[in-house]
Design an enzyme around this catalytic site. Sequence first.
Site, PDB file in Angstrom:
ATOM      1  N   CYS A  52       0.832  -1.192   0.000  1.00  0.00           N
ATOM      2  CA  CYS A  52       0.000   0.000   0.000  1.00  0.00           C
ATOM      3  C   CYS A  52       0.875   1.253   0.000  1.00  0.00           C
ATOM      4  O   CYS A  52       2.030   1.234   0.425  1.00  0.00           O
ATOM      5  CB  CYS A  52      -0.898  -0.018   1.235  1.00  0.00           C
ATOM      6  SG  CYS A  52      -2.112   1.321   1.270  1.00  0.00           S
ATOM      7  N   ASP A  89       0.315   3.696   1.888  1.00  0.00           N
ATOM      8  CA  ASP A  89       0.218   4.214   3.260  1.00  0.00           C
ATOM      9  C   ASP A  89       1.606   4.529   3.830  1.00  0.00           C
ATOM     10  O   ASP A  89       2.518   3.692   3.774  1.00  0.00           O
ATOM     11  CB  ASP A  89      -0.490   3.159   4.126  1.00  0.00           C
ATOM     12  CG  ASP A  89      -0.914   3.703   5.478  1.00  0.00           C
ATOM     13  OD1 ASP A  89      -0.025   4.178   6.223  1.00  0.00           O
ATOM     14  OD2 ASP A  89      -2.114   3.657   5.792  1.00  0.00           O
ATOM     15  N   ARG A 114       2.699   4.566   6.670  1.00  0.00           N
ATOM     16  CA  ARG A 114       3.141   3.756   7.815  1.00  0.00           C
ATOM     17  C   ARG A 114       3.674   2.397   7.414  1.00  0.00           C
ATOM     18  O   ARG A 114       4.177   1.661   8.255  1.00  0.00           O
ATOM     19  CB  ARG A 114       1.967   3.570   8.793  1.00  0.00           C
ATOM     20  CG  ARG A 114       1.425   4.882   9.327  1.00  0.00           C
ATOM     21  CD  ARG A 114       0.080   4.678   9.985  1.00  0.00           C
ATOM     22  NE  ARG A 114      -0.931   4.219   9.010  1.00  0.00           N
ATOM     23  CZ  ARG A 114      -2.174   3.880   9.348  1.00  0.00           C
ATOM     24  NH1 ARG A 114      -2.561   3.927  10.597  1.00  0.00           N
ATOM     25  NH2 ARG A 114      -3.025   3.483   8.423  1.00  0.00           N
ATOM     26  N   HIS A 169      -2.136  -4.359   5.133  1.00  0.00           N
ATOM     27  CA  HIS A 169      -1.850  -3.844   6.477  1.00  0.00           C
ATOM     28  C   HIS A 169      -3.130  -3.467   7.211  1.00  0.00           C
ATOM     29  O   HIS A 169      -4.123  -3.093   6.572  1.00  0.00           O
ATOM     30  CB  HIS A 169      -0.907  -2.632   6.401  1.00  0.00           C
ATOM     31  CG  HIS A 169      -1.563  -1.415   5.813  1.00  0.00           C
ATOM     32  ND1 HIS A 169      -2.143  -0.420   6.587  1.00  0.00           N
ATOM     33  CD2 HIS A 169      -1.757  -1.047   4.529  1.00  0.00           C
ATOM     34  CE1 HIS A 169      -2.643   0.504   5.783  1.00  0.00           C
ATOM     35  NE2 HIS A 169      -2.431   0.154   4.534  1.00  0.00           N
ATOM     36  N   CYS A 208      -6.293  -0.404   6.695  1.00  0.00           N
ATOM     37  CA  CYS A 208      -6.041   0.125   5.340  1.00  0.00           C
ATOM     38  C   CYS A 208      -7.211   1.001   4.871  1.00  0.00           C
ATOM     39  O   CYS A 208      -8.343   0.537   4.728  1.00  0.00           O
ATOM     40  CB  CYS A 208      -5.818  -1.021   4.357  1.00  0.00           C
ATOM     41  SG  CYS A 208      -5.403  -0.434   2.705  1.00  0.00           S
TER      42      CYS A 208
HETATM   43 ZN   LIG Z   1      -3.487   0.837   2.955  1.00  0.00          ZN
END
Ligand SMILES: [Zn+2]
Length: 169
Positions: free
Chosen positions: A32, A34, A36, A85, A88
Amino acid sequence: MQIKQAIFDESCHINPQALVQGQRPWAAILSCADARVAPEWIFGLGSGELFQVRVAGNSAFNDGIASLEYAVAVLETPLIVVVGHSGCGAVKAAMGKEPLTPLLEDLVQPIRESLRSGDDLTQAIQGNAQYAARQITQRSNLIAEAKDSGKVRIIPVYFDLNSGLISKL
Ligand SMILES: [Zn+2]
């Protein structure tokens, strides 16, 4: 700032000259976008080790699969890891009823295809990572053949932000 400092202290230990020669990543990651779930950070690795395809929701889009074909065929990367993750946002958006822009609708389409009735968010995220892993071989003959001949393994995993644990799916 503290987080940034910690990341740089841990990962900037590679001599940049070693990277000029070319790349030889031992794994390719589909993860992803993302902030993090930066792969080098969660796997504790440095520059030059991971070939990466990142898109919100870690779906296997054509461009991403084509990039993975390059990793398998040219760089001879022996492992593809699909990382879903916890929490999400892309999977949440796919499950939700909020109106999305046309481009975001396209983005969540493969996630919606992966959803099973009764899934909670965690199950949906895990199912989506498994679905994306299957899509790679269903849509790429090159990678399917490499998998069948044992040249590459494809593993979907789940990264839990609460515990920091990565588990195979
Ligand atoms: Zn995600």
